[in-house]
Design a protein around this motif. Structure first.
Motif, PDB file in Angstrom:
ATOM      1  N   ASP A  58       0.963  -1.200  -0.072  1.00 29.99           N
ATOM      2  CA  ASP A  58       0.120  -0.030  -0.096  1.00 29.99           C
ATOM      3  C   ASP A  58       1.015   1.325   0.089  1.00 29.99           C
ATOM      4  O   ASP A  58       0.612   2.261   0.749  1.00 29.99           O
ATOM      5  CB  ASP A  58      -0.891   0.140   1.127  1.00 29.99           C
ATOM      6  N   GLU A  59       1.815   1.130  -0.613  1.00 30.29           N
ATOM      7  CA  GLU A  59       2.845   2.320  -0.636  1.00 30.29           C
ATOM      8  C   GLU A  59       2.198   3.612  -1.352  1.00 30.29           C
ATOM      9  O   GLU A  59       2.372   4.588  -0.767  1.00 30.29           O
ATOM     10  CB  GLU A  59       4.132   2.108  -1.461  1.00 30.29           C
ATOM     11  N   SER A  60       1.186   3.471  -2.390  1.00 28.38           N
ATOM     12  CA  SER A  60       0.788   4.493  -3.088  1.00 28.38           C
ATOM     13  C   SER A  60      -0.473   5.126  -2.138  1.00 28.38           C
ATOM     14  O   SER A  60      -0.320   6.500  -1.918  1.00 28.38           O
ATOM     15  CB  SER A  60      -0.034   4.101  -4.440  1.00 28.38           C
ATOM     16  N   THR A  61      -1.004   4.186  -1.241  1.00 30.07           N
ATOM     17  CA  THR A  61      -1.917   4.899  -0.241  1.00 30.07           C
ATOM     18  C   THR A  61      -1.109   5.735   0.809  1.00 30.07           C
ATOM     19  O   THR A  61      -1.764   7.073   1.275  1.00 30.07           O
ATOM     20  CB  THR A  61      -2.607   3.837   0.457  1.00 30.07           C
ATOM     21  N   ARG A  62      -0.137   5.167   1.301  1.00 31.29           N
ATOM     22  CA  ARG A  62       0.597   5.760   2.309  1.00 31.29           C
ATOM     23  C   ARG A  62       1.412   7.258   1.682  1.00 31.29           C
ATOM     24  O   ARG A  62       1.423   8.191   2.363  1.00 31.29           O
ATOM     25  CB  ARG A  62       1.833   4.986   2.918  1.00 31.29           C
ATOM     26  N   LYS A  63       1.832   7.179   0.400  1.00 30.27           N
ATOM     27  CA  LYS A  63       2.352   8.252  -0.044  1.00 30.27           C
ATOM     28  C   LYS A  63       1.215   9.472  -0.277  1.00 30.27           C
ATOM     29  O   LYS A  63       1.593  10.700  -0.204  1.00 30.27           O
ATOM     30  CB  LYS A  63       2.939   8.147  -1.382  1.00 30.27           C
ATOM     31  N   ILE A  64      -0.013   9.205  -0.400  1.00 32.44           N
ATOM     32  CA  ILE A  64      -1.056   9.946  -0.726  1.00 32.44           C
ATOM     33  C   ILE A  64      -1.244  10.650   0.852  1.00 32.44           C
ATOM     34  O   ILE A  64      -1.370  11.995   0.919  1.00 32.44           O
ATOM     35  CB  ILE A  64      -2.208   9.405  -1.244  1.00 32.44           C
ATOM     36  N   LEU A  65      -1.292   9.963   1.647  1.00 29.26           N
ATOM     37  CA  LEU A  65      -1.399  10.398   3.225  1.00 29.26           C
ATOM     38  C   LEU A  65      -0.448  11.177   3.515  1.00 29.26           C
ATOM     39  O   LEU A  65      -0.770  12.367   4.291  1.00 29.26           O
ATOM     40  CB  LEU A  65      -1.401   9.248   3.936  1.00 29.26           C
ATOM     41  N   GLN A  66       0.828  10.997   3.114  1.00 30.11           N
ATOM     42  CA  GLN A  66       1.928  11.963   3.287  1.00 30.11           C
ATOM     43  C   GLN A  66       1.852  13.315   2.766  1.00 30.11           C
ATOM     44  O   GLN A  66       1.798  14.302   3.531  1.00 30.11           O
ATOM     45  CB  GLN A  66       3.177  11.286   2.724  1.00 30.11           C
ATOM     46  N   GLU A  67       1.349  13.314   1.550  1.00 26.44           N
ATOM     47  CA  GLU A  67       0.944  14.571   0.727  1.00 26.44           C
ATOM     48  C   GLU A  67      -0.229  15.234   1.190  1.00 26.44           C
ATOM     49  O   GLU A  67      -0.139  16.564   1.660  1.00 26.44           O
ATOM     50  CB  GLU A  67       0.479  14.193  -0.712  1.00 26.44           C
ATOM     51  N   GLN A  68      -1.330  14.274   1.971  1.00 27.76           N
ATOM     52  CA  GLN A  68      -2.164  15.199   2.678  1.00 27.76           C
ATOM     53  C   GLN A  68      -1.887  15.618   4.106  1.00 27.76           C
ATOM     54  O   GLN A  68      -2.304  16.949   4.342  1.00 27.76           O
ATOM     55  CB  GLN A  68      -3.415  14.159   2.942  1.00 27.76           C
ATOM     56  N   ILE A  69      -0.798  15.089   4.612  1.00 27.37           N
ATOM     57  CA  ILE A  69      -0.398  15.608   5.667  1.00 27.37           C
ATOM     58  C   ILE A  69       0.319  16.962   5.532  1.00 27.37           C
ATOM     59  O   ILE A  69       0.242  18.061   6.314  1.00 27.37           O
ATOM     60  CB  ILE A  69       0.626  14.442   6.679  1.00 27.37           C
ATOM     61  N   VAL A  70       1.179  16.997   4.545  1.00 24.10           N
ATOM     62  CA  VAL A  70       1.909  18.138   4.170  1.00 24.10           C
ATOM     63  C   VAL A  70       1.135  19.302   3.926  1.00 24.10           C
ATOM     64  O   VAL A  70       1.341  20.329   4.424  1.00 24.10           O
ATOM     65  CB  VAL A  70       3.023  17.883   2.855  1.00 24.10           C
ATOM     66  N   ASP A  71       0.292  18.902   2.979  1.00 22.96           N
ATOM     67  CA  ASP A  71      -1.113  20.162   2.454  1.00 22.96           C
ATOM     68  C   ASP A  71      -1.437  20.725   3.723  1.00 22.96           C
ATOM     69  O   ASP A  71      -2.087  21.668   3.804  1.00 22.96           O
ATOM     70  CB  ASP A  71      -2.011  19.410   1.656  1.00 22.96           C
ATOM     71  N   ALA A  72      -2.126  19.663   4.872  1.00 19.63           N
ATOM     72  CA  ALA A  72      -2.496  20.443   5.902  1.00 19.63           C
ATOM     73  C   ALA A  72      -1.795  21.184   6.648  1.00 19.63           C
ATOM     74  O   ALA A  72      -2.160  22.030   7.224  1.00 19.63           O
ATOM     75  CB  ALA A  72      -3.161  19.074   6.904  1.00 19.63           C
ATOM     76  N   LEU A  73      -0.466  20.861   6.795  1.00 17.46           N
ATOM     77  CA  LEU A  73       0.429  21.560   7.547  1.00 17.46           C
ATOM     78  C   LEU A  73       0.783  23.018   6.731  1.00 17.46           C
ATOM     79  O   LEU A  73       0.809  23.988   7.437  1.00 17.46           O
ATOM     80  CB  LEU A  73       1.946  21.053   7.833  1.00 17.46           C
ATOM     81  N   ARG A  74       0.770  23.092   5.552  1.00 15.45           N
ATOM     82  CA  ARG A  74       1.016  23.964   4.638  1.00 15.45           C
ATOM     83  C   ARG A  74      -0.250  25.193   4.847  1.00 15.45           C
ATOM     84  O   ARG A  74      -0.075  26.328   5.091  1.00 15.45           O
ATOM     85  CB  ARG A  74       0.936  23.892   3.256  1.00 15.45           C
ATOM     86  N   SER A  75      -1.324  24.543   5.151  1.00 12.90           N
ATOM     87  CA  SER A  75      -2.678  25.374   5.151  1.00 12.90           C
ATOM     88  C   SER A  75      -3.030  25.900   6.674  1.00 12.90           C
ATOM     89  O   SER A  75      -3.986  26.461   6.975  1.00 12.90           O
ATOM     90  CB  SER A  75      -4.042  24.744   4.741  1.00 12.90           C
ATOM     91  N   GLY A  76      -1.826  25.335   7.648  1.00 10.90           N
ATOM     92  CA  GLY A  76      -2.388  25.566   8.917  1.00 10.90           C
ATOM     93  C   GLY A  76      -3.192  24.849   9.569  1.00 10.90           C
ATOM     94  O   GLY A  76      -3.654  25.130  10.731  1.00 10.90           O
ATOM     95  N   GLU A  77      -3.658  23.812   9.366  1.00 11.36           N
ATOM     96  CA  GLU A  77      -4.615  22.653   9.849  1.00 11.36           C
ATOM     97  C   GLU A  77      -3.825  21.598  10.672  1.00 11.36           C
ATOM     98  O   GLU A  77      -3.626  20.422  10.353  1.00 11.36           O
ATOM     99  CB  GLU A  77      -5.642  22.046   8.614  1.00 11.36           C
ATOM    100  N   ARG A  78      -3.058  22.043  11.577  1.00 10.12           N
ATOM    101  CA  ARG A  78      -2.510  21.269  12.324  1.00 10.12           C
ATOM    102  C   ARG A  78      -3.467  20.014  12.974  1.00 10.12           C
ATOM    103  O   ARG A  78      -2.777  18.722  13.063  1.00 10.12           O
ATOM    104  CB  ARG A  78      -1.669  21.947  13.583  1.00 10.12           C
ATOM    105  N   PRO A  79      -4.443  20.367  13.740  1.00 12.51           N
ATOM    106  CA  PRO A  79      -5.361  19.008  13.910  1.00 12.51           C
ATOM    107  C   PRO A  79      -5.454  18.399  13.098  1.00 12.51           C
ATOM    108  O   PRO A  79      -5.526  16.895  13.173  1.00 12.51           O
ATOM    109  CB  PRO A  79      -6.557  19.902  14.471  1.00 12.51           C
TER     110      PRO A  79
END
Length: 723
Positions: A58-79
């Protein structure tokens, strides 16, 4: 919620022993903890250098989750980022450090030291070992986020790892961050750990170590680094550039010049090993330590490495010295930078020019004009055009107050070459012009300055305005300082008191209007001085006292002197006050202010100031006038004090004269009338007598006198004996 991350006991597993050394990054805890509590990784810190990572299902799924986490951090959505991170680790498939690289890399660049520690804590909970990249990202995030103490604890925890070599980038990055933030204690500890753990060093390590030595002003350390460097590497023009920079910053002009000549020799043979990459200069050779002996043979030149006390490096290279036009023409071709066919000379030329400029700047610091001229000639022979930076150092080396014209000539040369002078260059030449009282040129140059980090060029011009009595020009200088947002320093205020403290002097005597204006000016300057955090200096105090004295404001002058009692005041300060009082025909005593007059004399005496006889005579004269007005005659104690006062100060003749006068005044008018007819008898038998028993006879004859006749006659006799 995020502060709790710092309190989480974060641990490395460094070995396979039952008691696992751990590192605590929480508040109030530091260092290595050898206990077993808290979460820990089940595997040691691993390195994947040279091994390919095999992705999970499931590497692709985990890669998508990493990108989503980074996007959330960029937008200030820390929770939201924390929730996604929790989702990432709660899957059924096994995880590795690779699955967190994207998150850790973002935290390193942001930087986000809090979330990087949150990520690390969940990795510990899932017992996910760190690889070299994830470890580097964590250290980068902590360093870039200003948490060198936490990064240092990670560095400390690396001690048990057997795979040390791939971790060198981690040490290097931490070392560079310490130097950048001027944390020499952390950097020194890191170097000690690298030596203890035999991590090794590469060129990046040496570069950071050099910067640390310069930061600590440690010239012996630079020599030692150079000695150690040549044991593992051959000198290149890029590495020489760094050592030359270090020596020039620490004032070792000799070593810098010798290394510069070796750089020229390498460049002339085409041994460059440098190119542009991503807008920066990089070495083209592999960064692998190359064993070498204590000496490096390079063609006819020899680079010998000796002891630290001998500057470590003694280069036997022929310097280019062309002292005539014939020598110049003959030497140009032989010293042109030789390059392999098809290779660009731009990177090498830049490095050479930078290093020449560094050494020329060092010449400017040491005022070595002869060497600076030689280096400029050598640059011309090598076909290296001087830059604005080069001229900035050259002007500092060859121009000085007595030869400001040379600085102006060089500025015209720069103009002809379409080189814009640095602000510091203009300020330097302006300062030289000011010292030569060429105020028009100095002001013209300062008008061209767009920003200035120091007040000295303005202060020099203000001093020239003061000596030439041009307060109107000084007003323009102050306006220019304000325009450039250049705050005055203490020297500026000292000059302002001298320039604007008085109104009429030296042309007219002070009057009521000018005295009011004088007080307003001094108060305004003092308020601005205090607002900028400065207190009066001895020089500013003298200038204020001189201004008040020139306006005839004696009382105000004395009040300023009293306020400065807690300051160390030198002889010129009291001389100013005394001179001002004399010029104003006052020593405080005309108002019968004996206490202040005596206090002033005590202050002067305590500072070792030699008071002349006029100072004592003035006080005694006023005291006599008051005693005479009050019909108070001196007594033996009066004679004693006055006589001793003059004697202790070395005025012996004056002491005798004063004793003679006071002894006569001890007698009332009635006694003087009664003794007139006995004057000759008293002089012959007592005052002028050579009889050794004369003093005893005086005491016996006038023992019962209430008019101190015995004391008066004894004093007169001693005055006569002393001539």
């Amino acid at each position: 919620m995020y502060r709790a991350i710092w309190r989480y006991p974060l641990r490395f597993m460094m070995g396979s022993s039952s008691r696992r050394p751990t590192v605590s990054l929480g508040q109030g805890r530091s260092g290595i903890d050898n206990g077993d509590g808290g979460c820990s990784c089940s595997r040691s810190v691993t390195t994947l250098i040279g091994n390919e990572f095999i992705p999970c299902q499931d590497e692709s799924t985990r890669k998508i989750l990493q990108e989503q986490i980074v996007d959330a951090l960029r937008s200030g959505e820390r929770p939201g980022a924390s929730a996604l991170l929790s989702k990432l680790i709660h899957g059924n498939n096994p995880l590795s450090a690779h699955d967190f690289h994207g998150i850790l890399k973002y935290c390193a660049r942001s930087p986000d030291p809090v979330f990087v520690m949150e990520t690390y804590s969940v990795m510990c909970k899932r017992e996910i070992s760190l690889d070299s990249r994830s470890l580097l990202f964590i250290v980068q995030a902590l360093c870039n986020g200003g948490h060198l103490d936490k990064a240092s604890e990670f560095i400390q925890a690396l001690g048990g790892n057997d795979s040390i070599s791939p971790l060198l980038p981690v040490y290097n990055y931490f070392l560079g961050a310490c130097v950048k933030t001027r944390k020499g204690n952390y950097a020194s500890r890191c170097l000690e750990l690298m030596d203890q753990r035999r991590v090794g060093k590469n060129e990046i390590t040496y570069a950071a170590h050099l910067k640390l030595a310069v930061l600590q002003r440690n010239l012996p350390s630079v020599n030692e680094i150079l000695k150690h460097y040549v044991d593992h590497y051959s000198l290149s023009i890029l590495s020489l550039r760094k050592f030359i920079w270090s020596f020039t910053r620490l004032g070792d002009l000799k070593s810098a010049y010798e290394l510069l000549q070796h750089m020229v020799a390498l460049a002339s043979r085409g041994e460059l090993f440098v190119k542009f990459k991503s807008g920066k200069l990089h070495s083209t050779r592999l960064d692998i330590p190359i064993p070498s002996s204590g000496q490096t043979q390079i063609g006819p030149e020899k680079v010998a490495f000796g002891g630290v006390n001998d500057h470590t490096v003694s280069l036997m290279v022929d310097a280019v010295e062309c002292k005539s036009s014939d020598q110049e023409s003959n030497g140009i071709e032989s010293f042109k930078v030789a390059l392999p066919k098809g290779q660009s000379n731009i990177p090498a030329n830049r490095i050479l020019r930078w290093s020449f400029s560094d050494v020329i700047h060092a010449c400017g610091q040491s005022k070595n004009s002869e060497l600076a001229e030689q280096l400029m000639l050598q640059m011309q022979n090598l076909g290296l055009p001087p830059s604005s930076h080069t001229y900035d150092g050259f002007i500092r080396a060859v121009a000085f107050p007595g030869a400001y014209e040379y600085g102006m000539i060089l500025l015209r040369v720069m103009q002809q070459k379409n080189l814009k002078p640095y602000n510091s260059t203009l300020a330097t030449v302006s300062a030289y012009c000011s010292k030569a009282n060429q105020v028009d040129l100095a002001e013209h140059l300062l008008d061209q300055v767009s920003e200035c980090s120091y007040a000295y060029p303005f202060n020099n011009l203000l001093a020239a305005c003061d000596s030439l009595d041009q307060p109107e020009r000084a007003v323009r200088v102050l306006a220019r300082m304000k325009q450039l947002n250049r705050r005055p320093d203490m020297r500026t205020y000292e000059l302002l008191f001298s320039l604007f403290g008085n109104v009429n002097a030296p042309y007219e005597e002070g009057n009521m209007l000018s005295q009011v204006d004088c007080c307003k000016r001094i108060n305004a300057i003092e308020k601005d001085m205090l607002r900028n955090g400065f207190q009066h200096s001895p020089v500013s105090t003298r200038n204020v006292l001189r201004a008040l004295g020139s306006e005839g404001m004696v009382n105000e002058m004395i009040r300023h002197l009293q306020r400065a009692e807690n300051m160390y005041l030198e002889t010129p300060t009291y001389n100013i006050v005394l001179q001002s009082l004399l010029e104003a025909n006052e020593i405080l005593l005309y108002d019968e202010n004996f206490e202040e007059a005596l206090k002033l004399m005590d202050q002067a005496a305590s500072e070792g100031i030699h008071l002349d006889v006029l100072s004592y005579n003035t006080i005694l004269r006023k005291a006599f006038e008051k005693m005479h007005r009050e019909k108070v005659n001196p007594d033996p104690s009066t004679c004693h004090f006055v006589f001793n006062c003059y004697v202790e100060k070395g005025y012996h003749t004056t002491a005798i004269e004063a004793l003679n006068v006071l002894s006569l005044r001890m007698l009332s008018e009635e006694v003087k009338e009664s003794l007139k007819e006995k004057k000759t008898e008293l002089e012959e038998n007592f005052v002028m007598s050579e009889d050794p028993e004369a003093e005893t006879k005086i005491i016996e004859l006038f023992r019962d006198s209430q008019e101190h006749l015995a004391a008066a006659l004894l004093n007169l006799r001693w005055c006569s004996m002393l001539g």
